[in-house]
Design a protein around this motif. Sequence first.
Motif, PDB file in Angstrom:
ATOM      1  N   THR A 248     -35.058   5.486 -28.820  1.00  0.00           N
ATOM      2  CA  THR A 248     -34.710   5.577 -30.235  1.00  0.00           C
ATOM      3  C   THR A 248     -35.731   6.417 -30.996  1.00  0.00           C
ATOM      4  N   LEU A 249     -37.002   6.310 -30.625  1.00  0.00           N
ATOM      5  CA  LEU A 249     -38.029   7.147 -31.242  1.00  0.00           C
ATOM      6  C   LEU A 249     -37.787   8.623 -30.916  1.00  0.00           C
ATOM      7  N   CYS A 250     -37.331   8.898 -29.679  1.00  0.00           N
ATOM      8  CA  CYS A 250     -37.006  10.276 -29.306  1.00  0.00           C
ATOM      9  C   CYS A 250     -35.866  10.812 -30.164  1.00  0.00           C
ATOM     10  N   LEU A 251     -34.834   9.980 -30.359  1.00  0.00           N
ATOM     11  CA  LEU A 251     -33.722  10.389 -31.222  1.00  0.00           C
ATOM     12  C   LEU A 251     -34.212  10.615 -32.650  1.00  0.00           C
ATOM     13  N   GLY A 252     -35.077   9.725 -33.126  1.00  0.00           N
ATOM     14  CA  GLY A 252     -35.608   9.879 -34.471  1.00  0.00           C
ATOM     15  C   GLY A 252     -36.402  11.156 -34.633  1.00  0.00           C
ATOM     16  N   LEU A 253     -37.162  11.527 -33.610  1.00  0.00           N
ATOM     17  CA  LEU A 253     -37.941  12.762 -33.665  1.00  0.00           C
ATOM     18  C   LEU A 253     -37.033  13.971 -33.763  1.00  0.00           C
ATOM     19  N   LEU A 254     -35.958  13.977 -32.971  1.00  0.00           N
ATOM     20  CA  LEU A 254     -35.013  15.092 -33.050  1.00  0.00           C
ATOM     21  C   LEU A 254     -34.313  15.122 -34.406  1.00  0.00           C
ATOM     22  N   ALA A 255     -34.017  13.951 -34.946  1.00  0.00           N
ATOM     23  CA  ALA A 255     -33.396  13.898 -36.276  1.00  0.00           C
ATOM     24  C   ALA A 255     -34.328  14.473 -37.333  1.00  0.00           C
ATOM     25  N   LEU A 256     -35.628  14.167 -37.235  1.00  0.00           N
ATOM     26  CA  LEU A 256     -36.593  14.722 -38.170  1.00  0.00           C
ATOM     27  C   LEU A 256     -36.672  16.239 -38.057  1.00  0.00           C
ATOM     28  N   ALA A 257     -36.516  16.739 -36.817  1.00  0.00           N
ATOM     29  CA  ALA A 257     -36.571  18.186 -36.602  1.00  0.00           C
ATOM     30  C   ALA A 257     -35.270  18.874 -36.986  1.00  0.00           C
ATOM     31  N   GLY A 258     -34.154  18.145 -36.920  1.00  0.00           N
ATOM     32  CA  GLY A 258     -32.858  18.764 -37.184  1.00  0.00           C
ATOM     33  C   GLY A 258     -32.392  18.641 -38.618  1.00  0.00           C
ATOM     34  N   VAL A 259     -32.565  17.450 -39.193  1.00  0.00           N
ATOM     35  CA  VAL A 259     -32.064  17.231 -40.561  1.00  0.00           C
ATOM     36  C   VAL A 259     -33.116  16.611 -41.465  1.00  0.00           C
TER      37      VAL A 259
END
Length: 294
Positions: A248-259
């Motif tokens: 979930t932290l990995c998904l959150g990191l990508l979300a921070l980078a994407g949106v």
Amino acid sequence: MAALMVAGYHYLGTPTPHFWGEIELRDFAPFLHEISRYGWLGVEFFFIISGFVICMSCWGRTPAQFTVSRISRLFPAYWCAVLLVVVLVLAARMGHWPAATRIDPRTVLGNLTMVPGPLGLELVSKVSWTLWVEARFYLLMAVLLISGLSYRRMVAFCGAWLLGGVIALEVHSPLLNEFVLSRYTGLFVAGIVLHLMHRFGQNLLLWLLLSFAWCYELTVLEFRVADHVTTSSSEGRPSWVVCATVLTLCLGLLALAGVGPLAGLQWRWLVTAGGSLTPFTSSTKASEFPWPRA
């Protein structure tokens, strides 16, 4: 980060990697071993990133352009990796050193196709099993490209893919699972949805789709956790809670980078590092089916 996670798993996180000799790494460096034994989740992180990046790279392209771009991006580096392993094994034989990989011309030729498993052959480079998973994802995207990409079609595709994953798990169909990739459906869909948010903006429908994809993925994550039970290790079974948290932290990191606030980050060294990596690294090969065997 995903590549470092996987490398850390292979070098530090397995019970006793053969290259450390007789040293029990969990006794020599217990903290590094404890955090690195969850590094196989970097593979899942790669698949989330693939959903985002492949959706971005295929937008506005024809199926032919997308196919050429994927072949030119992956195959040259993959062929080099396979041939380097072959050279290493041959050198080990000449020096009468033990070699874990056994090769013959048929195996090498089959591996150069990138699909040795379906051909009934062993992988020369054991960690490249993820490429067959990626290739099937590319095939799904290429089929979608035939009708042309649009926001509505991509949203419908993500919903249908998640439904296909649920059905594959329900009916225990190996054939259906070969197409829908039940274990990884939620990862790819989550990446795609984040790219749709990046391209078209956020809305309730996309957040609901992302939430459903993530609930699905964290549920089927149990199958991947079961693959990494180490009977020879005192730790035994990895914690599902830890795995779900890390992922979930990995998904959150990508979300921070994407949106999120990291979307505008353009440090040159990060761009160079990201551009030089392909998802060749992986962890223990998953079993063929998405459900436990009797």
